[in-house]
Design a protein around this motif. Structure first.
Motif, short mmCIF file in Angstrom:
data_model
loop_
_atom_site.label_atom_id
_atom_site.label_comp_id
_atom_site.label_asym_id
_atom_site.label_seq_id
_atom_site.Cartn_x
_atom_site.Cartn_y
_atom_site.Cartn_z
N SER A 227 -19.85 51.76 -58.02
CA SER A 227 -19.63 52.61 -59.20
C SER A 227 -18.71 53.77 -58.82
O SER A 227 -18.49 54.04 -57.63
N LYS A 228 -18.21 54.48 -59.82
CA LYS A 228 -17.34 55.63 -59.57
C LYS A 228 -18.09 56.69 -58.75
O LYS A 228 -17.53 57.28 -57.82
N ARG A 229 -19.36 56.92 -59.08
CA ARG A 229 -20.16 57.91 -58.36
C ARG A 229 -20.32 57.51 -56.89
O ARG A 229 -20.21 58.35 -55.99
N GLU A 230 -20.57 56.23 -56.66
CA GLU A 230 -20.74 55.74 -55.29
C GLU A 230 -19.45 55.86 -54.48
O GLU A 230 -19.47 56.22 -53.31
N LYS A 231 -18.32 55.58 -55.14
CA LYS A 231 -17.03 55.71 -54.45
C LYS A 231 -16.77 57.17 -54.08
O LYS A 231 -16.31 57.47 -52.97
#
Length: 276
Positions: A227-231
């Protein structure tokens, strides 16, 4: 003849050959390339944006093979290294590191007139690189002549600090690196004054894209599963490359990724980095 609108707002004729070429670069075989290109062509309409064409091709590729889709979205993944541009500096440093350079980021170098903070400093067998990175989060923006003009003046001030000395402490290569493209005047000026220019597709066959493919240095933002948050979490921990995540996959545990999803993520990035 369908007219498409580019990111810059320019209009051009749709080219199925260009679409097929971009799909081939993802690693897809000819049968899959033809199938996706024909599907996309059948859905075209006058004034469609290149972004819509890309999104549709990406979605079809993702259904068939995530590894190919990850590679296909490489250019977009570079834009995801923003918005500050600092992760892009780390990414450029990683490319130089895996090319055999000793690398440092955010160094202060004394000029004749003022002190300069330099994005990336790299050494390799007598080559001393001072590199400035220009990151654009807007796909329609190119790197114009003002950028190499400005960077050249800073580079000259650093060189002037050393005077006529010709020792290992004096930089001998000034680089301008951008994630987009250089305008014609930017290339003319940079070449004329002896700067080394590196962009998405310049120099020919040795641009950022070529170096990534050759060395397997895909950014973590290329993943279709994270996800964007994980990236953003990984980037904040200086994990910029998929290659790093393979070696340090405990970062996925910090993210609370389930065992099943962890296996899928590692499978995806291993496909990208295989043979490197």
């Amino acid at each position: 003849m369908v007219e498409v609108i580019k990111h810059s707002g320019e209009r051009s004729q749709f080219s199925i050959d260009k679409l097929k070429s971009s799909l081939r670069k993802s690693g897809a075989d000819e049968a899959l390339v033809a199938e996706i290109a024909n599907n996309v062509r059948d859905e075209l309409y006058q004034g469609i944006s290149t972004k819509e064409i890309y999104n549709r091709a990406f979605a079809l590729l993702k259904k068939k093979k995530r590894g190919y889709a990850s590679k296909y979205k490489l250019k977009k993944a570079i834009y995801e290294l923003g918005p500050t541009g600092f992760p892009f500096e780390k990414f450029v440093a990683a490319i130089l590191f895996y090319s055999g350079y000793e690398v440092r980021i955010g160094q202060f170098l004394q000029g004749k007139c003022v002190t300069h903070e330099v994005d990336v400093v790299a050494h390799n067998n007598g080559i001393y690189v001072v590199a400035e990175c220009k990151f654009h989060s807007d796909e329609g923006r190119n790197c114009n002549v003002k950028i190499p003009l400005y960077i050249h003046s800073r580079y000259r001030d650093i060189l002037n600090f050393y005077g006529d000395e010709n020792n290992g402490d004096k930089p001998n290569e000034g680089w301008v690196v951008t994630n987009t493209r250089f305008t014609e005047d930017a290339i003319k000026y940079g070449t004329c004054v002896g700067l080394y220019l590196l962009s998405w597709d310049y120099p020919k066959n040795n641009g950022i894209k070529d170096r990534i493919d050759r060395l397997g240095l895909y950014p973590v933002t290329v993943s279709t599963l994270l996800s964007k948050r994980e990236k953003q979490f990984l980037l904040s921990r200086d994990v910029v490359l998929c290659k790093q995540l393979i070696d340090d996959h405990f970062y996925l545990d910090h993210l609370g990724v389930s065992d099943n999803r962890k296996v899928r993520i590692l499978e995806e990035i291993n496909i990208l980095c295989q043979n490197h």
